[in-house]
Design a protein around this motif. Structure first.
Motif, PDB file in Angstrom:
ATOM      1  N   GLY A 168     -11.818  27.815   4.091  1.00 45.23           N
ATOM      2  CA  GLY A 168     -10.433  27.688   3.654  1.00 45.23           C
ATOM      3  C   GLY A 168      -9.758  29.042   3.564  1.00 45.23           C
ATOM      4  N   ALA A 169      -8.830  29.308   4.498  1.00 46.83           N
ATOM      5  CA  ALA A 169      -8.145  30.602   4.548  1.00 46.83           C
ATOM      6  C   ALA A 169      -6.733  30.503   3.989  1.00 46.83           C
ATOM      7  N   GLY A 170      -6.589  29.747   2.891  1.00 43.05           N
ATOM      8  CA  GLY A 170      -5.351  29.790   2.134  1.00 43.05           C
ATOM      9  C   GLY A 170      -5.368  31.006   1.228  1.00 43.05           C
ATOM     10  N   PRO A 171      -4.377  31.145   0.349  1.00 43.02           N
ATOM     11  CA  PRO A 171      -4.310  32.337  -0.503  1.00 43.02           C
ATOM     12  C   PRO A 171      -5.547  32.569  -1.357  1.00 43.02           C
ATOM     13  N   ILE A 172      -6.139  31.507  -1.917  1.00 37.31           N
ATOM     14  CA  ILE A 172      -7.320  31.696  -2.761  1.00 37.31           C
ATOM     15  C   ILE A 172      -8.513  32.141  -1.929  1.00 37.31           C
ATOM     16  N   GLY A 173      -8.736  31.495  -0.803  1.00 37.17           N
ATOM     17  CA  GLY A 173      -9.841  31.895   0.068  1.00 37.17           C
ATOM     18  C   GLY A 173      -9.676  33.302   0.599  1.00 37.17           C
ATOM     19  N   LEU A 174      -8.457  33.652   1.018  1.00 34.91           N
ATOM     20  CA  LEU A 174      -8.218  35.003   1.533  1.00 34.91           C
ATOM     21  C   LEU A 174      -8.320  36.038   0.424  1.00 34.91           C
ATOM     22  N   GLY A 175      -7.875  35.679  -0.775  1.00 35.54           N
ATOM     23  CA  GLY A 175      -8.066  36.581  -1.906  1.00 35.54           C
ATOM     24  C   GLY A 175      -9.544  36.837  -2.152  1.00 35.54           C
ATOM     25  N   ALA A 176     -10.358  35.789  -2.034  1.00 37.29           N
ATOM     26  CA  ALA A 176     -11.799  35.957  -2.201  1.00 37.29           C
ATOM     27  C   ALA A 176     -12.356  36.914  -1.158  1.00 37.29           C
ATOM     28  N   VAL A 177     -11.859  36.809   0.068  1.00 36.30           N
ATOM     29  CA  VAL A 177     -12.305  37.722   1.132  1.00 36.30           C
ATOM     30  C   VAL A 177     -12.023  39.172   0.734  1.00 36.30           C
ATOM     31  N   ILE A 178     -10.811  39.430   0.255  1.00 36.67           N
ATOM     32  CA  ILE A 178     -10.449  40.792  -0.131  1.00 36.67           C
ATOM     33  C   ILE A 178     -11.355  41.306  -1.242  1.00 36.67           C
ATOM     34  N   TRP A 179     -11.552  40.494  -2.277  1.00 33.06           N
ATOM     35  CA  TRP A 179     -12.398  40.940  -3.392  1.00 33.06           C
ATOM     36  C   TRP A 179     -13.835  41.150  -2.943  1.00 33.06           C
ATOM     37  N   LEU A 180     -14.343  40.279  -2.085  1.00 34.63           N
ATOM     38  CA  LEU A 180     -15.713  40.439  -1.596  1.00 34.63           C
ATOM     39  C   LEU A 180     -15.873  41.750  -0.836  1.00 34.63           C
ATOM     40  N   LYS A 181     -14.914  42.050   0.034  1.00 34.30           N
ATOM     41  CA  LYS A 181     -15.022  43.279   0.823  1.00 34.30           C
ATOM     42  C   LYS A 181     -14.799  44.513  -0.044  1.00 34.30           C
ATOM     43  N   LEU A 182     -13.917  44.427  -1.036  1.00 34.87           N
ATOM     44  CA  LEU A 182     -13.701  45.572  -1.914  1.00 34.87           C
ATOM     45  C   LEU A 182     -14.944  45.889  -2.751  1.00 34.87           C
ATOM     46  N   ARG A 183     -15.774  44.877  -3.010  1.00 33.70           N
ATOM     47  CA  ARG A 183     -17.009  45.155  -3.757  1.00 33.70           C
ATOM     48  C   ARG A 183     -18.167  45.455  -2.824  1.00 33.70           C
ATOM     49  N   GLY A 184     -17.872  45.605  -1.525  1.00 36.38           N
ATOM     50  CA  GLY A 184     -18.875  46.090  -0.586  1.00 36.38           C
ATOM     51  C   GLY A 184     -19.809  45.058  -0.019  1.00 36.38           C
TER      52      GLY A 184
END
Length: 347
Positions: A168-184
C-alpha cells in the motif's frame, strides 16, 4: 469564520460560525493548511457521527454533524495570559488528541478544517509543537499522518539488517518507507497496483517496487530478499517484516502464506469489514502479528525530522487545494484513484 463539517451523505457543509475567543490557558491558531485522510471520508460516507462531542452514543440511528479536519498546521495569533511557552507568530502543528473537548476533527467539538482553531489548555509539546518558519505549512500538515506511520515503524522494531515489504503506497505506507529508510533499514520494497504510487515510492526512497496487479509478489520477494525457510523447512522469501498499509485481506494472506520462520506482520491499515484469513499459514511460519493504531507517543516525535527532511515529505502531497474551493478537495478524496494526498491551503 468558516468551518467545514459533514453534511448529507458524501457531502460537506461550509458554515459560518463565531471565531473562538481563547481563555487564559488557551491559544488561537490561524489555520494555514489541513490535510484530508481516509477517516474524513468515512465520516462523510456515514453522513456524520453517531456520538455526541463527549463520546456518548446518540442512539435511535441519529447522527451529529461533525466538524472535520484532524491534520492542521497554522500560526498562533492569540495566546491567553497563562500561556508562557507559545507566542504570537509561532508556526505550529496540532495534537488532535490533546483537546479536552474531544479529538479534533474525529468526533470532538472542534475541527481543524476551519479558518481558526482554538487550542484548549495550550502547552507546547503536549497540545501543539512549534516548528521552524522555513517548513511549508502544507508539509507541516503531514505531521499527524506521519505520526501514524512512525508508530507503525516503531511497532515493527525494524533494524538496519532487516528486509521489509510495505503493501500500500498511500500516505501511511509511503510515510513508513521514509521512516524505515531514515533509520537505516537495509532494503524496503513497496507493493501497490497504481503505477503513480509506485513512482512516488521510489522517489521517497524505496529500494524496489512491485506492481501486485501483474507481478507474482512472493516470486519478486525471493529475487529481492533472498531465500529463507518456514517452520517446516519449506523455502520462503527472506523478508523479515511485512507491513499492511493497504487494508486488504489478500495482503494479510499473502504475508501469512509467504512468511519465513519468525517473520513479522504489522497491520496499520483499517480493514473495513471482516474477511477470512489463513491461520494455518501463520503456524507454518510462527509469524508474529502486531497491530498499530494511532500514535501513543509519536505525534511530536516526528516533528523535528519532518522539518529536517521537508523536501522528501513534500513528495507525498499530490494536490494542494485552496480553501475557497474546499468542496473540490473532498470530491478528489472521495473519488477512488483521483488523488493520493490532498492538502487544503488557506491564504
Amino acid at each position: 469564520m468558516k468551518l467545514v463539517r459533514t453534511g448529507a451523505v458524501d457531502r460537506i457543509e461550509v458554515v459560518e460560525v463565531e471565531r473562538p475567543v481563547p481563555g487564559p490557558a488557551d491559544a488561537l491558531v490561524r489555520i494555514r493548511a489541513c490535510g484530508i485522510c481516509g477517516t474524513d471520508a468515512t465520516f462523510l460516507h456515514m453522513g456524520g457521527t453517531p456520538i455526541d462531542a463527549a463520546g456518548n452514543p446518540l442512539g435511535d440511528g441519529r447522527l451529529r454533524s461533525l466538524p472535520l479536519g484532524h491534520e492542521p498546521a497554522g500560526e498562533v495569533v492569540e495566546v491567553g495570559a497563562e500561556v508562557t511557552d507559545l507566542k504570537v507568530g509561532d508556526h505550529v502543528v496540532v495534537n488532535p488528541q490533546g483537546a479536552p473537548s474531544g479529538i479534533i476533527g474525529c468526533g470532538g467539538a472542534l475541527g481543524g478544517m476551519s479558518e481558526y482553531l482554538l487550542i484548549q489548555d495550550a502547552v507546547a509539546g503536549k497540545s501543539v509543537a512549534v516548528l521552524p518558519d522555513s517548513v511549508p505549512f502544507g508539509v507541516a500538515a503531514l505531521n499527524e499522518p506521519m505520526a501514524v506511520s512512525r508508530h507503525c515503524v516503531n511497532r515493527s522494531e525494524a533494524g538496519p539488517g532487516d528486509k521489509v515489504i510495505v503493501f500500500g503506497a498511500g500516505p501511511i505506507g509511503l510515510g513508513a518507507v521514509i521512516w524505515l529508510k531514515l533509520r537505516g533499514v537495509q532494503h524496503v520494497a513497496v507493493a501497490d497496483v497504481i503505477a503513480s504510487r509506485l513512482e512516488t515510492a521510489l522517489a521517497v526512497g524505496a529500494d524496489a517496487v512491485i506492481d501486485s496487479s501483474r507481478e507474482d509478489v512472493p516470486a519478486r520477494l525471493l529475487e529481492l530478499h533472498g531465500t529463507g525457510r518456514n517452520a517446516l523447512g519449506q523455502p520462503r522469501p527472506g523478508t523479515d517484516i511485512y507491513i499492511d498499509a493497504a487494508g486488504a485481506a489478500v495482503v494479510v494472506n499473502t504475508a501469512l502464506r509467504t512468511g519465513k520462520w519468525g517473520a513479522k506482520l504489522v497491520m496499520v491499515a483499517v480493514h473495513s469489514k471482516p474477511a477470512p484469513i489463513d491461520i494455518g499459514a501463520m503456524l507454518r511460519s510462527e509469524m508474529t502479528i502486531v497491530a498499530s493504531q494511532g500514535y501513543p507517543t509519536e505525534i511530536f516525535e516526528v516533528t523535528p525530522e519532518i522539518a529536517e527532511h521537508a523536501e522528501r515529505f513534500a513528495k507525498l502531497i499530490s494536490h494542494r487545494i485552496p480553501f475557497d474551493t474546499v468542496e473540490r478537495a473532498f470530491e478528489l478524496t472521495l473519488t477512488p484513484g483521483a488523488a493520493e494526498k490532498v492538502v487544503v491551503t488557506f491564504d
